[in-house]
Design a protein around this motif. Structure first.
Motif, PDB file in Angstrom:
ATOM      1  N   TYR A  43      -1.316  -2.318 -15.401  1.00  0.00           N
ATOM      2  CA  TYR A  43      -1.434  -3.719 -15.815  1.00  0.00           C
ATOM      3  C   TYR A  43      -0.082  -4.354 -16.136  1.00  0.00           C
ATOM      4  CZ  TYR A  43      -6.410  -2.785 -15.991  1.00  0.00           C
ATOM      5  OH  TYR A  43      -7.693  -2.448 -15.657  1.00  0.00           O
ATOM      6  N   GLU A  44       0.763  -3.636 -16.846  1.00  0.00           N
ATOM      7  CA  GLU A  44       2.070  -4.186 -17.201  1.00  0.00           C
ATOM      8  C   GLU A  44       3.069  -4.047 -16.056  1.00  0.00           C
ATOM      9  OE1 GLU A  44       2.709  -5.725 -20.284  1.00  0.00           O
ATOM     10  OE2 GLU A  44       0.531  -5.575 -20.344  1.00  0.00           O
ATOM     11  N   LYS A  45       2.918  -2.989 -15.264  1.00  0.00           N
ATOM     12  CA  LYS A  45       3.902  -2.730 -14.211  1.00  0.00           C
ATOM     13  C   LYS A  45       3.614  -3.504 -12.928  1.00  0.00           C
ATOM     14  CE  LYS A  45       6.345   0.921 -11.743  1.00  0.00           C
ATOM     15  NZ  LYS A  45       6.590   2.364 -11.606  1.00  0.00           N
ATOM     16  N   PHE A  46       2.333  -3.700 -12.614  1.00  0.00           N
ATOM     17  CA  PHE A  46       1.976  -4.316 -11.340  1.00  0.00           C
ATOM     18  C   PHE A  46       1.223  -5.634 -11.489  1.00  0.00           C
ATOM     19  CE2 PHE A  46       2.087   0.332 -10.478  1.00  0.00           C
ATOM     20  CZ  PHE A  46       3.212   0.335  -9.683  1.00  0.00           C
ATOM     21  N   ASP A  47       0.024  -5.578 -12.079  1.00  0.00           N
ATOM     22  CA  ASP A  47      -0.866  -6.741 -12.059  1.00  0.00           C
ATOM     23  C   ASP A  47      -0.216  -8.006 -12.618  1.00  0.00           C
ATOM     24  OD1 ASP A  47      -3.918  -5.456 -11.579  1.00  0.00           O
ATOM     25  OD2 ASP A  47      -2.470  -4.108 -12.488  1.00  0.00           O
ATOM     26  N   HIS A  48       0.263  -7.932 -13.855  1.00  0.00           N
ATOM     27  CA  HIS A  48       0.836  -9.133 -14.476  1.00  0.00           C
ATOM     28  C   HIS A  48       2.046  -9.658 -13.715  1.00  0.00           C
ATOM     29  CE1 HIS A  48       3.394 -10.929 -17.929  1.00  0.00           C
ATOM     30  NE2 HIS A  48       2.806 -11.883 -17.253  1.00  0.00           N
ATOM     31  N   PRO A  49       3.069  -8.821 -13.471  1.00  0.00           N
ATOM     32  CA  PRO A  49       4.249  -9.382 -12.790  1.00  0.00           C
ATOM     33  C   PRO A  49       3.973  -9.871 -11.368  1.00  0.00           C
ATOM     34  CG  PRO A  49       4.492  -7.008 -13.133  1.00  0.00           C
ATOM     35  CD  PRO A  49       3.321  -7.443 -13.922  1.00  0.00           C
ATOM     36  N   LEU A 254       1.853   7.616 -11.904  1.00  0.00           N
ATOM     37  CA  LEU A 254       3.025   8.418 -11.579  1.00  0.00           C
ATOM     38  C   LEU A 254       2.843   9.883 -11.954  1.00  0.00           C
ATOM     39  CD1 LEU A 254       5.929   8.725 -10.604  1.00  0.00           C
ATOM     40  CD2 LEU A 254       6.705   7.934 -12.854  1.00  0.00           C
ATOM     41  N   ASP A 255       2.371  10.146 -13.179  1.00  0.00           N
ATOM     42  CA  ASP A 255       2.220  11.548 -13.579  1.00  0.00           C
ATOM     43  C   ASP A 255       1.129  12.241 -12.763  1.00  0.00           C
ATOM     44  OD1 ASP A 255       0.191  10.133 -14.787  1.00  0.00           O
ATOM     45  OD2 ASP A 255       0.521  10.942 -16.791  1.00  0.00           O
ATOM     46  N   SER A 272      -4.353  -0.400  -3.729  1.00  0.00           N
ATOM     47  CA  SER A 272      -3.164  -1.233  -3.582  1.00  0.00           C
ATOM     48  C   SER A 272      -3.192  -2.388  -4.581  1.00  0.00           C
ATOM     49  CB  SER A 272      -3.059  -1.786  -2.153  1.00  0.00           C
ATOM     50  OG  SER A 272      -1.925  -2.626  -2.052  1.00  0.00           O
ATOM     51  N   TYR A 273      -2.583  -2.165  -5.742  1.00  0.00           N
ATOM     52  CA  TYR A 273      -2.521  -3.222  -6.752  1.00  0.00           C
ATOM     53  C   TYR A 273      -1.784  -4.458  -6.248  1.00  0.00           C
ATOM     54  CZ  TYR A 273      -3.862   0.759  -9.606  1.00  0.00           C
ATOM     55  OH  TYR A 273      -4.496   1.862 -10.095  1.00  0.00           O
ATOM     56  N   PRO A 274      -0.713  -4.298  -5.478  1.00  0.00           N
ATOM     57  CA  PRO A 274      -0.073  -5.510  -4.935  1.00  0.00           C
ATOM     58  C   PRO A 274      -1.023  -6.345  -4.093  1.00  0.00           C
ATOM     59  CG  PRO A 274       1.414  -3.641  -4.766  1.00  0.00           C
ATOM     60  CD  PRO A 274       0.096  -3.084  -5.211  1.00  0.00           C
ATOM     61  N   GLN A 275      -1.862  -5.686  -3.297  1.00  0.00           N
ATOM     62  CA  GLN A 275      -2.808  -6.411  -2.447  1.00  0.00           C
ATOM     63  C   GLN A 275      -3.843  -7.142  -3.308  1.00  0.00           C
ATOM     64  OE1 GLN A 275      -4.493  -3.961   0.628  1.00  0.00           O
ATOM     65  NE2 GLN A 275      -6.028  -5.466   1.204  1.00  0.00           N
ATOM     66  N   THR A 329       1.544   6.234   1.295  1.00  0.00           N
ATOM     67  CA  THR A 329       0.824   5.391   0.341  1.00  0.00           C
ATOM     68  C   THR A 329       1.776   4.825  -0.713  1.00  0.00           C
ATOM     69  OG1 THR A 329       0.196   7.414  -0.869  1.00  0.00           O
ATOM     70  CG2 THR A 329      -1.418   6.492   0.681  1.00  0.00           C
ATOM     71  N   VAL A 330       1.956   5.538  -1.801  1.00  0.00           N
ATOM     72  CA  VAL A 330       2.718   4.978  -2.925  1.00  0.00           C
ATOM     73  C   VAL A 330       4.198   4.790  -2.633  1.00  0.00           C
ATOM     74  CG1 VAL A 330       1.099   5.764  -4.684  1.00  0.00           C
ATOM     75  CG2 VAL A 330       2.940   7.293  -3.973  1.00  0.00           C
ATOM     76  N   LEU A 331       4.747   5.625  -1.764  1.00  0.00           N
ATOM     77  CA  LEU A 331       6.157   5.437  -1.398  1.00  0.00           C
ATOM     78  C   LEU A 331       6.308   4.285  -0.413  1.00  0.00           C
ATOM     79  CD1 LEU A 331       7.559   9.077  -1.077  1.00  0.00           C
ATOM     80  CD2 LEU A 331       8.186   7.358  -2.777  1.00  0.00           C
ATOM     81  N   GLN A 332       5.471   4.256   0.606  1.00  0.00           N
ATOM     82  CA  GLN A 332       5.564   3.199   1.614  1.00  0.00           C
ATOM     83  C   GLN A 332       5.342   1.819   1.004  1.00  0.00           C
ATOM     84  OE1 GLN A 332       3.854   3.799   5.673  1.00  0.00           O
ATOM     85  NE2 GLN A 332       2.528   2.094   5.123  1.00  0.00           N
ATOM     86  N   ASP A 333       4.444   1.723   0.013  1.00  0.00           N
ATOM     87  CA  ASP A 333       4.135   0.438  -0.619  1.00  0.00           C
ATOM     88  C   ASP A 333       5.055   0.106  -1.790  1.00  0.00           C
ATOM     89  OD1 ASP A 333       2.142   0.214   1.203  1.00  0.00           O
ATOM     90  OD2 ASP A 333       0.476   0.334  -0.219  1.00  0.00           O
ATOM     91  N   ASP A 334       6.079   0.934  -1.998  1.00  0.00           N
ATOM     92  CA  ASP A 334       7.065   0.714  -3.068  1.00  0.00           C
ATOM     93  C   ASP A 334       6.433   0.701  -4.461  1.00  0.00           C
ATOM     94  OD1 ASP A 334       9.238   0.495  -1.286  1.00  0.00           O
ATOM     95  OD2 ASP A 334       8.754  -1.594  -0.887  1.00  0.00           O
ATOM     96  N   ILE A 335       5.351   1.466  -4.618  1.00  0.00           N
ATOM     97  CA  ILE A 335       4.769   1.624  -5.955  1.00  0.00           C
ATOM     98  C   ILE A 335       5.710   2.459  -6.808  1.00  0.00           C
ATOM     99  CG2 ILE A 335       2.781   2.466  -7.259  1.00  0.00           C
ATOM    100  CD1 ILE A 335       2.193   0.042  -5.481  1.00  0.00           C
ATOM    101  N   TYR A 336       6.224   3.530  -6.223  1.00  0.00           N
ATOM    102  CA  TYR A 336       7.225   4.373  -6.879  1.00  0.00           C
ATOM    103  C   TYR A 336       8.330   4.689  -5.879  1.00  0.00           C
ATOM    104  CZ  TYR A 336       3.028   5.255  -9.682  1.00  0.00           C
ATOM    105  OH  TYR A 336       1.875   5.093 -10.414  1.00  0.00           O
ATOM    106  N   THR A 337       9.467   5.073  -6.399  1.00  0.00           N
ATOM    107  CA  THR A 337      10.543   5.579  -5.558  1.00  0.00           C
ATOM    108  C   THR A 337      10.496   7.100  -5.573  1.00  0.00           C
ATOM    109  OG1 THR A 337      12.147   5.705  -7.373  1.00  0.00           O
ATOM    110  CG2 THR A 337      11.975   3.591  -6.175  1.00  0.00           C
TER     111      THR A 337
END
Length: 356
Positions: A43-49, A254-255, A272-275, A329-337
């Motif tokens: 919520y703080e890392k993806f949805d709101h921003p 992440l964990d 996909s939270y960005p989507q 998935t998470v790397l391609q969508d830039d969720i995490y590095t």
């Protein structure tokens, strides 16, 4: 991605036009965003921003997002909703802590001429639209992956089922989807609903299950999300397990991604939270600005709540996340590095998965 359906105002279960819809506005719009908690990092890392950025992008920098987080308190969220109604926001995006408890606030917003879009969880009351992931599909994906891990002898094995919170309608859908796959295919020795999705409560339940069933008799755990999965795995390790049996999850935290690479958690569900967040912002802006064709194109699905039928909706697809598709998935969508995932503790696991 599933997209929208004609028809906007639906009030108290009756379809039709809404005479109190917010008047069409230009770019100077105010979007109220109510999110439920901070325990889940999304919520703080993806949805709101993402919603904030997208609203600005769609309104030439003139739109504003007024954000409140309820920190898992339904009463606090109701007070925040009333605050935003008093502040005369133009539209509300509401991710309900308690889908039933928020209904009165939704009715107040509608009475004030403010459209309400249920975000991620299906709120009760006369909402105008709904966007979330295909929640029954989430449960189906988790259950299918768990059965795959259990193998051909699954029917002779025992699992523990760790569901989500009873106040979250998504949890019921995850459970229904999972049961449509698991029923008759494996013995569910213990079932729990996790109060408030709290990992502390999940760990207590898992310890109870281990004591009742016996650690060596648990072949796997259906866990509704990654927070619960982490608590389940912690409980098992505390009770002396060295090789953790298959444990499912959801949210691709992440964990959890790290645990999957290390072999402690079997899988998660990547959403996909960005989507989802981008589409929610588009729906909110289109609704306020009276762009009916665009709004309809974003909400082609229909969903029923206990109070409202045929809600214009968008159900975003999901993907099973395993150690084999972290890159896609998470790397391609830039969720995490890769650097975020491959900390010192997980260097070896990352190398084995060719992540660097």
């Amino acid at each position: 991605m599933a997209v929208s359906l004609a028809g906007c105002g639906v009030v108290d279960g009756i379809g039709g036009s809404d005479s109190k819809a917010s008047p069409t506005k230009g770019d100077d719009i105010k979007v109220g965003l109510l999110l439920p908690e901070k325990g889940n990092t999304r919520y703080e890392k993806f949805d709101h921003p993402i919603i904030d950025e997208q609203v600005k992008k769609l309104t030439n920098g003139k739109g504003e997002v007024v954000y409140r987080n309820a920190e898992q308190s339904a009463s606090k969220q109701n007070a925040q909703l009333q605050e935003l109604v008093d502040d005369k926001v133009d539209v509300l995006l509401v991710d309900a802590v308690d889908s039933k408890a928020i209904a009165g606030g939704v009715r107040k917003a509608k009475a004030a001429g403010i459209p309400v879009i249920a975000y991620d969880r299906l709120a009760q009351g006369p909402i105008d639209a709904y966007i979330s992931f295909d929640n029954e599909l989430v449960g189906e994906v988790q259950a299918k992956e768990l059965l795959k891990a259990l193998g051909t002898a699954a029917a002779t094995k025992q699992i523990v089922m760790m569901n989500g919170s009873l106040t979250d309608p998504n949890a019921a859908q995850f459970k229904a989807g999972a049961m449509s796959v698991l029923d008759g295919k494996v013995e569910i020795a213990r079932r729990y609903d996790t109060k408030d999705w709290d990992p502390v409560n999940a760990k207590k339940n898992m310890v109870e299950a281990i004591s009742a069933i016996g650690i060596n008799n648990i072949a796997g755990v259906y866990s509704a999300n990654d927070g619960i999965a982490g608590a389940v795995i912690d409980a098992m390790k505390t009770m002396g397990v060295s090789n953790v049996p298959p444990v499912t999850g959801q949210d691709a935290e992440l964990d959890a991604v790290q645990r999957i690479l290390a072999g402690d958690q079997y899988m998660s569900v990547y959403k996909s939270y960005p989507q989802e967040a981008t589409a929610a912002a588009e729906m909110a802006v289109a609704k306020v600005q009276g762009r009916g064709i665009e709004f309809d194109a974003l909400t082609r699905d229909k969903v029923d709540s206990p109070t409202t039928k045929k809600i214009p909706s968008q159900l975003v697809p999901v993907v099973a996340l395993t150690k084999d598709n972290v890159k896609e998935t998470v790397l391609q969508d830039d969720i995490y590095t890769a650097a975020e995932i491959c900390t010192a503790k997980y260097k070896t696991a990352c190398a084995a998965a060719h992540i660097k």
